[in-house]
Enzyme design. Structure first.
Site, PDB file in Angstrom:
ATOM      1  CG  HIS A   8      -1.804  -1.143   1.389  1.00  0.00           C
ATOM      2  ND1 HIS A   8      -2.866  -1.352   0.542  1.00  0.00           N
ATOM      3  CD2 HIS A   8      -1.818  -2.168   2.279  1.00  0.00           C
ATOM      4  CE1 HIS A   8      -3.502  -2.459   0.919  1.00  0.00           C
ATOM      5  NE2 HIS A   8      -2.875  -2.980   1.963  1.00  0.00           N
ATOM      6  CG  HIS A 178      -7.227  -5.046   2.184  1.00  0.00           C
ATOM      7  ND1 HIS A 178      -7.364  -4.461   3.422  1.00  0.00           N
ATOM      8  CD2 HIS A 178      -5.909  -5.264   2.020  1.00  0.00           C
ATOM      9  CE1 HIS A 178      -6.159  -4.323   3.969  1.00  0.00           C
ATOM     10  NE2 HIS A 178      -5.261  -4.824   3.141  1.00  0.00           N
ATOM     11  CD  GLU A 284      -1.183  -5.501   4.944  1.00  0.00           C
ATOM     12  OE1 GLU A 284      -1.009  -6.404   5.761  1.00  0.00           O
ATOM     13  OE2 GLU A 284      -2.277  -4.910   4.806  1.00  0.00           O
TER      14      GLU A 284
HETATM   15 ZN    ZN Z   1      -3.246  -4.595   3.060  1.00  0.00          ZN
END
Ligand code: ZN
Length: 335
Positions: A8, A178, A284
């Site tokens: 992200h 998510h 992540e």
């Molecule tokens: Zn994530």
């Protein structure tokens, strides 16, 4: 090649958060017109935000390409309404697009959807089409609970979601299931709400005929699949009690798991229980857990180390986890 399917833009320039704050502040004043406005962020600011973080970690850890999406907790679909979510998603996706454009060898874009509690997911089709067709995005993040911890919308297997799935199939893009921020004080966001969301989505898939209706629809369940691999026997048994076919037949053409499990025993279990064809490498980073494990001396989210430490995985298995499966699931990555 090592593809990290879950990263992200947690380090986005401050102007993004400032824009969001002013958007939220304006919600209280109904006399103001709803304007998307502009986001003034220069290319150098984007470079700076990535060089010392995601790019540095890619280099240090020896990963090549990150499938890159807007900050997950930042999606906060519960705030405002569908227009709020649309303006916010467009800005977030545009910024991810620019980051990927600046570093096409390091990042491939995955979009956030302009979901809103109580609003039909069909409302997200326009933004999904814009991202995929105009900006070259290769996947999306789908929030199974836009309310942020209260689960007020129908399960992912309800026809409520079908128009969006039809579009995903048509565009040939998968979704990572998510959740976003939790506004339910009972659920810590990354520690409970995320893992609950992952586990809940899997059970919804298990009880439905969704993949009979959509044989080519693909979902990635992140964070190692929540509680699923650890309780695989329970899920197999529940499916059996419901006279469902074995899980492999029922779900594993369509449902995949990532490796965002932050210790070796968890990865060993994942690799033992879930077929290697269904496991996609992910870390992540920079994200949920940023510290260093004092027991190993390495960052918790340096998940590549754990996979390399599973000695009984063969070279071909590892190649599937690190690259082959991601290419199969994100079929637009080829282009
Ligand atoms: Zn994530």
């Amino acid at each position: 090649m090592i593809i990290d399917c879950h990263g992200h833009y947690t380090t986005a320039p401050k102007a993004l958060e400032a824009w969001r704050k002013s958007q939220i502040a304006a919600l209280a004043d109904t006399s103001q017109a709803r304007a998307k406005g502009a986001l003034a962020i220069g290319d150098d600011e984007i470079r700076e935000s990535l060089e010392g973080a995601q790019l540095k970690l890619q280099r240090e850890r020896g990963t090549d390409l990150t499938l890159f999406s807007p900050r997950a907790a930042g999606m906060s679909h519960h705030i405002g309404d569908a227009v709020t979510s649309r303006h916010w998603s467009e800005h977030c996706n545009d910024l991810v697009y620019r980051a990927c454009k600046l570093y096409p060898r390091n990042f491939a874009p995955v979009c956030q959807l302009p979901q809103s509690p109580g609003v039909a997911p069909a409302n997200c089709i326009g933004e999904l089409e814009r991202c995929v067709n105009e900006l070259g995005f290769i996947g999306c993040n789908l929030n199974p609970d836009p309310s942020g911890g209260y689960w007020t919308d129908p399960p992912l297997t309800d026809r409520w979601w079908y128009p969006l799935y039809e579009k995903m199939v048509e565009l040939d893009v998968p979704a990572m299931v998510h959740v976003s921020a939790s506004c339910n004080p009972a659920f810590h966001f990354t520690g409970a709400h995320y893992i609950n969301g992952d586990t809940t989505a899997f059970m919804q898939f298990l009880t439905s005929d969704l993949f009979k209706d959509f044989p080519t629809l693909k979902f990635i369940i992140p964070h190692g699949g929540g509680a699923v691999p650890y309780h695989w026997g329970r899920y197999r048994g529940l499916a059996q009690d419901m006279k469902k076919p074995p899980l492999k037949e029922l779900l594993l053409e369509n449902v995949f798991f990532d490796t965002c499990v932050y210790h070796l025993p968890g990865i060993e279990l994942l690799a033992k229980v879930i077929p290697v064809e269904n496991i996609l490498f992910a870390s992540e980073m920079v994200g949920a857990v940023r510290g260093v494990d004092p027991e190993t001396g390495h960052p918790y989210d340096d998940t590549k180390r754990y996979i390399e430490a599973v000695t009984w995985l063969g070279a071909e298995d590892r190649r599937k986890i690190f690259e082959g499966n991601a290419r199969r699931v994100f079929s637009r990555l080829k282009a």
